[in-house]
Design a protein around this motif. Structure first.
Motif, mmCIF file in Angstrom:
data_model
loop_
_atom_site.group_PDB
_atom_site.id
_atom_site.type_symbol
_atom_site.label_atom_id
_atom_site.label_comp_id
_atom_site.label_asym_id
_atom_site.label_seq_id
_atom_site.Cartn_x
_atom_site.Cartn_y
_atom_site.Cartn_z
ATOM 1 N N PRO A 109 51.726 -26.682 -9.925
ATOM 2 C CA PRO A 109 51.082 -26.521 -11.235
ATOM 3 C C PRO A 109 49.783 -26.193 -11.167
ATOM 4 O O PRO A 109 48.902 -26.324 -10.318
ATOM 5 N N ARG A 110 48.993 -25.455 -12.477
ATOM 6 C CA ARG A 110 47.368 -25.283 -12.182
ATOM 7 C C ARG A 110 46.964 -26.570 -12.630
ATOM 8 O O ARG A 110 47.322 -27.458 -13.213
ATOM 9 N N ARG A 111 45.596 -26.598 -11.809
ATOM 10 C CA ARG A 111 45.018 -27.914 -11.916
ATOM 11 C C ARG A 111 43.476 -27.689 -11.319
ATOM 12 O O ARG A 111 43.053 -28.196 -10.488
ATOM 13 N N ALA A 112 42.724 -26.939 -12.241
ATOM 14 C CA ALA A 112 41.509 -26.340 -11.892
ATOM 15 C C ALA A 112 40.433 -27.292 -11.576
ATOM 16 O O ALA A 112 39.733 -27.544 -10.725
ATOM 17 N N VAL A 113 40.537 -28.349 -12.576
ATOM 18 C CA VAL A 113 39.719 -29.687 -12.638
ATOM 19 C C VAL A 113 39.795 -30.472 -11.490
ATOM 20 O O VAL A 113 38.968 -30.802 -10.503
ATOM 21 N N TYR A 114 41.086 -30.695 -11.371
ATOM 22 C CA TYR A 114 41.416 -31.676 -10.221
ATOM 23 C C TYR A 114 41.085 -30.991 -8.713
ATOM 24 O O TYR A 114 40.649 -31.639 -7.795
ATOM 25 N N ALA A 115 41.671 -29.721 -8.588
ATOM 26 C CA ALA A 115 41.401 -29.073 -7.384
ATOM 27 C C ALA A 115 39.836 -28.959 -7.028
ATOM 28 O O ALA A 115 39.222 -29.162 -5.731
ATOM 29 N N GLY A 116 39.108 -28.647 -7.990
ATOM 30 C CA GLY A 116 37.623 -28.498 -7.872
ATOM 31 C C GLY A 116 36.869 -29.677 -7.546
ATOM 32 O O GLY A 116 36.052 -29.752 -6.733
ATOM 33 N N SER A 117 37.534 -30.847 -8.150
ATOM 34 C CA SER A 117 36.774 -32.239 -7.685
ATOM 35 C C SER A 117 37.026 -32.313 -6.190
ATOM 36 O O SER A 117 36.090 -32.928 -5.630
ATOM 37 N N LEU A 118 38.220 -32.103 -5.679
ATOM 38 C CA LEU A 118 38.475 -32.345 -4.401
ATOM 39 C C LEU A 118 37.466 -31.463 -3.527
ATOM 40 O O LEU A 118 37.074 -31.739 -2.303
ATOM 41 N N ALA A 119 37.310 -30.121 -3.840
ATOM 42 C CA ALA A 119 36.486 -29.259 -3.191
ATOM 43 C C ALA A 119 35.066 -29.869 -3.072
ATOM 44 O O ALA A 119 34.276 -29.703 -2.081
ATOM 45 N N HIS A 120 34.599 -30.434 -4.430
ATOM 46 C CA HIS A 120 33.348 -30.989 -4.291
ATOM 47 C C HIS A 120 33.127 -32.098 -3.205
ATOM 48 O O HIS A 120 32.045 -32.040 -2.458
ATOM 49 N N LEU A 121 34.209 -32.976 -2.930
ATOM 50 C CA LEU A 121 33.936 -33.855 -2.113
ATOM 51 C C LEU A 121 34.091 -33.483 -0.578
ATOM 52 O O LEU A 121 33.296 -34.064 0.097
ATOM 53 N N VAL A 122 34.751 -32.464 -0.461
ATOM 54 C CA VAL A 122 34.658 -31.631 1.168
ATOM 55 C C VAL A 122 33.445 -31.215 1.141
ATOM 56 O O VAL A 122 32.706 -31.606 2.458
ATOM 57 N N THR A 123 32.552 -30.448 0.492
ATOM 58 C CA THR A 123 31.501 -29.871 0.657
ATOM 59 C C THR A 123 30.319 -31.001 0.568
ATOM 60 O O THR A 123 29.449 -31.029 1.463
ATOM 61 N N MET A 124 30.304 -31.984 -0.233
ATOM 62 C CA MET A 124 29.339 -32.875 -0.289
ATOM 63 C C MET A 124 29.363 -33.888 1.114
ATOM 64 O O MET A 124 28.230 -34.082 1.655
ATOM 65 N N THR A 125 30.620 -34.027 1.570
ATOM 66 C CA THR A 125 30.793 -34.748 2.591
ATOM 67 C C THR A 125 30.239 -34.212 3.916
ATOM 68 O O THR A 125 29.515 -34.501 4.822
ATOM 69 N N GLN A 126 30.388 -32.872 3.807
ATOM 70 C CA GLN A 126 30.182 -32.040 5.066
ATOM 71 C C GLN A 126 28.481 -31.973 5.022
ATOM 72 O O GLN A 126 27.554 -31.966 5.803
ATOM 73 N N ALA A 127 27.821 -31.787 3.880
ATOM 74 C CA ALA A 127 26.337 -31.702 3.854
ATOM 75 C C ALA A 127 25.737 -33.062 4.006
ATOM 76 O O ALA A 127 24.642 -32.946 4.713
ATOM 77 N N LEU A 128 26.582 -34.214 3.470
ATOM 78 C CA LEU A 128 25.833 -35.400 4.028
ATOM 79 C C LEU A 128 25.938 -35.810 5.263
ATOM 80 O O LEU A 128 25.119 -36.582 5.771
ATOM 81 N N ALA A 129 26.899 -35.507 5.956
ATOM 82 C CA ALA A 129 27.277 -35.603 7.497
ATOM 83 C C ALA A 129 25.827 -35.077 8.137
ATOM 84 O O ALA A 129 25.251 -35.507 9.183
ATOM 85 N N ALA A 130 25.455 -33.859 7.733
ATOM 86 C CA ALA A 130 24.357 -33.327 8.366
ATOM 87 C C ALA A 130 22.943 -34.151 8.156
ATOM 88 O O ALA A 130 22.328 -34.202 8.948
ATOM 89 N N GLU A 131 23.066 -34.372 7.023
ATOM 90 C CA GLU A 131 21.757 -35.459 6.402
ATOM 91 C C GLU A 131 21.785 -36.588 7.261
ATOM 92 O O GLU A 131 20.643 -37.042 7.513
ATOM 93 N N LEU A 132 22.917 -37.154 7.725
ATOM 94 C CA LEU A 132 22.760 -38.565 8.329
ATOM 95 C C LEU A 132 22.840 -38.313 9.785
ATOM 96 O O LEU A 132 22.797 -39.363 10.448
ATOM 97 N N ALA A 133 22.693 -37.293 10.413
ATOM 98 C CA ALA A 133 22.778 -36.904 11.672
ATOM 99 C C ALA A 133 21.630 -37.677 12.441
ATOM 100 O O ALA A 133 20.625 -37.855 12.310
ATOM 101 N N GLY A 134 22.395 -38.343 13.648
ATOM 102 C CA GLY A 134 21.257 -39.445 14.434
ATOM 103 C C GLY A 134 20.866 -40.511 13.700
ATOM 104 O O GLY A 134 20.163 -41.321 14.293
ATOM 105 N N THR A 135 21.369 -41.112 12.571
ATOM 106 C CA THR A 135 21.287 -42.197 12.004
ATOM 107 C C THR A 135 21.929 -43.341 12.436
ATOM 108 O O THR A 135 21.848 -44.483 12.111
ATOM 109 N N GLY A 136 23.266 -43.294 12.737
ATOM 110 C CA GLY A 136 24.063 -44.141 13.246
ATOM 111 C C GLY A 136 25.072 -44.439 12.083
ATOM 112 O O GLY A 136 26.096 -45.156 12.209
ATOM 113 N N VAL A 137 24.858 -43.581 11.007
ATOM 114 C CA VAL A 137 25.708 -43.568 9.823
ATOM 115 C C VAL A 137 26.447 -42.124 9.997
ATOM 116 O O VAL A 137 25.802 -41.323 10.095
ATOM 117 N N THR A 138 27.973 -42.455 9.375
ATOM 118 C CA THR A 138 28.701 -41.100 9.398
ATOM 119 C C THR A 138 29.358 -40.990 8.310
ATOM 120 O O THR A 138 29.816 -41.912 7.542
#
Length: 259
Positions: free
Chosen positions: A149-178
């Motif tokens: 089924p089509r689910r633009a909002v739901y799929a988009g919300s999951l894509a947000h989580l992937v990109t946010m986490t990737q960017a956050l992981a870079a922000e946290l590099a070297g801090t001991g937090v992953t």
């Protein structure tokens, strides 16, 4: 990680319950979050060997998000599992505003604000892990109209989580937090049943196997964890293509857009 404190949202069933069960078995103290307080109480009663704090909250509401964020800010949290989910599968034009708001609150706003609340203490202590449950639908955006089924909002919300986490992981590099995001395919829970979808004949991963894969992915240092994808290179190729497109931008108008 035994004797550490973990918080799991959506802990009353499915993936969240499987996470809570595994973490309790491994000796973690827990804060379990969900809408159904009686189920949370039952979980606490069934796990007397660890300390379990019950926090009934509705993460589709600002008040619920704030209540959990306040609890996180006051707790020496070592592990945050952003798992709470909501299933509203329908085309955007047919999605009632209240349901659209619920998806965004639960799958975008809540993980964002709860992660923000957790990071302060984790960074001060120099350790901590944030795990967010997304899904392989995060990569389904290019699919054509034949995919239902089509689910633009739901799929988009999951894509947000992937990109946010990737960017956050870079922000946290070297801090001991992953930071890590888990992208399951179809999992054997009641998630789709509430949408009236019968997936009984579809091969599905168990919630327990998903948790095993997530924890193994964390140990491997993977930021994006896809427990059902055998060939890791497929994900690496997606991310490499994204970075190539990002690096390929120029200030001049591309030739195909020039009249």
């Amino acid at each position: 990680m035994s004797n550490s404190l973990a918080l799991v949202t959506g802990a009353t069933s499915g993936i969240g319950l499987a996470f809570a069960e595994r973490l309790a078995a491994d000796g973690h103290d827990l804060i379990v979050v969900g809408r159904a307080e009686e189920r949370l109480d039952a979980f606490a009663a069934a796990h007397p060997d660890v300390a379990v704090r019950v926090l009934a909250a509705d993460l589709s509401t600002p008040a619920g998000i704030d209540a959990v964020a306040d609890a996180i800010a006051d707790a020496p949290l070592d592990l945050l599992v952003n798992n709470a989910g909501v299933a509203h599968y329908m085309p955007l034009a047919e999605l009632p505003a209240a349901k659209a708001r619920e998806v965004v609150n639960v799958k975008v706003l809540a993980p964002t604000l709860l992660t923000r609340a957790a990071l302060g203490g984790m960074l001060r202590r120099g350790r901590g892990t944030v795990v967010t449950i997304a899904g392989m639908l995060a990569f389904s955006g290019p699919a054509g109209p034949e995919v239902m089924p089509r689910r633009a909002v739901y799929a988009g919300s999951l894509a947000h989580l992937v990109t946010m986490t990737q960017a956050l992981a870079a922000e946290l590099a070297g801090t001991g937090v992953t930071a890590h995001v888990v992208c399951p395919g179809v999992v054997a829970t009641n998630f789709h049943a509430v949408q009236g979808m019968d997936l009984g004949a579809v091969p599905r991963m168990s919630a327990e196997d998903l948790v095993t894969g997530a924890l193994a992915g964390i140990a491997l240092g993977e930021t994006v964890i896809a427990p059902g994808v055998e060939e890791r290179r497929l994900l690496d190729e997606v991310f490499a293509a994204e970075l190539a497109a990002f690096a390929g931008q120029r200030p001049a108008l591309a030739a195909r857009y020039r009249a």
